[in-house]
Design a protein around this motif. Structure first.
Motif, mmCIF file in Angstrom:
data_model
loop_
_atom_site.group_PDB
_atom_site.id
_atom_site.type_symbol
_atom_site.label_atom_id
_atom_site.label_comp_id
_atom_site.label_asym_id
_atom_site.label_seq_id
_atom_site.Cartn_x
_atom_site.Cartn_y
_atom_site.Cartn_z
ATOM 1 N N MET A 1 0.810 -1.201 0.000
ATOM 2 C CA MET A 1 0.000 0.000 0.000
ATOM 3 C C MET A 1 0.854 1.267 0.000
ATOM 4 N N HIS A 2 2.119 1.156 0.420
ATOM 5 C CA HIS A 2 2.995 2.313 0.469
ATOM 6 C C HIS A 2 4.296 1.999 -0.266
ATOM 7 N N PRO A 3 4.291 2.122 -1.569
ATOM 8 C CA PRO A 3 5.481 1.760 -2.350
ATOM 9 C C PRO A 3 6.698 2.639 -2.060
ATOM 10 N N GLU A 4 6.481 3.784 -1.443
ATOM 11 C CA GLU A 4 7.602 4.673 -1.115
ATOM 12 C C GLU A 4 8.453 4.137 0.043
ATOM 13 N N VAL A 5 7.911 3.200 0.810
ATOM 14 C CA VAL A 5 8.657 2.632 1.931
ATOM 15 C C VAL A 5 9.651 1.609 1.386
ATOM 16 N N LYS A 6 10.927 1.861 1.671
ATOM 17 C CA LYS A 6 11.990 0.970 1.196
ATOM 18 C C LYS A 6 12.729 0.301 2.361
#
Length: 77
Positions: free
Chosen positions: A1-6
């Motif tokens: 849901m949060h592709p920015e989290v790496k």
């Protein structure tokens, strides 16, 4: 849901259970995440570390006990 989290950073307790959890959790995470482990440098947890830094007494923790409520505690309505 949060592709920015790496990256996922763990700040778990510095005791046996916290260390085991830090090793176990990444095994169930998708491989796309970089995992970092940053336990407190002193004390059992970050509350202890804060108390040490502020020169405060470290609070004693009560052990969690499973108590049955059969007859020992009653709720009133």
């Amino acid at each position: 849901m949060h592709p920015e989290v790496k990256t996922i950073v763990f700040h778990l307790d510095n005791d046996r259970i916290g260390r085991l959890a830090t090793k176990a959790i990444p095994t169930v995470l998708p491989k796309q995440y970089q995992v970092k482990d940053i336990p407190p440098k002193q004390g059992k947890d970050y509350n202890d570390l804060l108390c040490i830094k502020l020169n405060l007494a470290i609070t004693k923790r009560e052990k969690n006990t499973k108590k049955s409520m059969s007859g020992h505690e009653k709720y009133e309505r």
